[in-house]
Write an enzyme that holds these catalytic residues in place. Structure first.
Site, PDB file in Angstrom:
ATOM      1  N   HIS A  52      82.834  22.024  52.687  1.00 49.09           N
ATOM      2  CA  HIS A  52      82.224  22.577  53.977  1.00 49.09           C
ATOM      3  C   HIS A  52      83.030  24.054  54.051  1.00 49.09           C
ATOM      4  O   HIS A  52      83.965  24.600  53.333  1.00 49.09           O
ATOM      5  CB  HIS A  52      82.727  21.804  55.129  1.00 49.09           C
ATOM      6  CG  HIS A  52      84.344  21.644  55.319  1.00 49.09           C
ATOM      7  ND1 HIS A  52      85.095  22.831  55.647  1.00 49.09           N
ATOM      8  CD2 HIS A  52      85.132  20.837  55.018  1.00 49.09           C
ATOM      9  CE1 HIS A  52      86.172  22.463  55.869  1.00 49.09           C
ATOM     10  NE2 HIS A  52      86.204  21.200  55.343  1.00 49.09           N
ATOM     11  N   GLU A  92      87.045  13.374  54.767  1.00 48.37           N
ATOM     12  CA  GLU A  92      88.324  14.107  54.377  1.00 48.37           C
ATOM     13  C   GLU A  92      89.480  12.816  54.384  1.00 48.37           C
ATOM     14  O   GLU A  92      89.304  11.974  55.276  1.00 48.37           O
ATOM     15  CB  GLU A  92      88.709  15.171  55.031  1.00 48.37           C
ATOM     16  CG  GLU A  92      90.131  15.842  54.882  1.00 48.37           C
ATOM     17  CD  GLU A  92      90.078  16.129  53.389  1.00 48.37           C
ATOM     18  OE1 GLU A  92      90.207  15.476  52.397  1.00 48.37           O
ATOM     19  OE2 GLU A  92      90.072  17.557  52.999  1.00 48.37           O
TER      20      GLU A  92
END
Length: 202
Positions: free
Chosen positions: A10, A86
């Site tokens: 990202h 994550e």
């Protein structure tokens, strides 16, 4: 024809810029992160990237990055996949490097502070990659995930040769072959190398 999976970290967030560990805390992109995503989108359009769908972890920073890429490529976004999230960092999430060292010392990574272990994350990452590939068998997918997740995936697949810092909007491509995953492009940043990033406050 072999299946291709594009892997993207990202774009930048304010917490990234401040050195704060995000983990699974849901932090949005900042303006620099949106510019980074737009630059990768331009590259993929220019290269006529063959991706048919985009999928993300569902966390805001990954979902917005995925949306920018999907809009530019005119391809649909799939429902988020939680396995792409994550690493969970437990007590460490939201802390700066200075705060981590002050609270737990320089060797904080060796302490049990509620963070997901490397092996656990490697297994989760490989499982998630296989899951999305099999769920959309034969389709070329663009996957937007996170730095720690990607780093441990590459180590799990390619050993020490997969180690290295995964920067924001890093772009890699894997090809699924009968014998397993083969890297076609690894941790490429050329699309944003000229972008001036904000200096991290001291």
């Amino acid at each position: 024809m072999n299946q291709h999976i594009g892997l993207v970290r990202h774009g930048l967030t304010d917490w990234n810029a401040q050195g704060k560990i995000q983990g699974q805390t849901d932090i949005p992109l900042n303006e620099t992160g949106r510019k980074q995503a737009a630059l990768l989108a331009e590259r993929l359009v220019r290269e006529r990237a063959p991706f048919e769908y985009v999928i993300s972890s569902g966390l805001q920073r990954a979902e917005e990055t995925a949306s920018i890429l999907a809009d530019a490529l005119h391809i649909p976004m799939l429902s988020p996949e939680a396995g792409l999230r994550e690493r969970a960092y437990g007590l460490v999430e939201g802390t700066t490097p200075e705060e981590r060292e002050q609270r737990w010392g320089a060797e904080w990574r060796q302490l049990d502070l509620g963070q997901e272990k490397d092996k656990e994350l490697q297994q989760r990452a490989v499982h998630a990659l296989e899951h999305v590939a099999n769920q959309h068998k034969g389709a070329n997918l663009l996957v937007v995930s996170h730095g720690g997740w990607l780093a441990q995936l590459f180590i799990a697949l390619f050993g020490s040769s997969g180690q290295g810092h995964i920067g924001n909007l890093s772009y890699s491509v894997l090809e699924k072959r009968s014998e397993g995953w083969h890297p076609l492009l690894y941790n490429c940043m050329e699309h944003i190398c000229h972008l001036d990033l904000p200096a991290r406050p001291r």
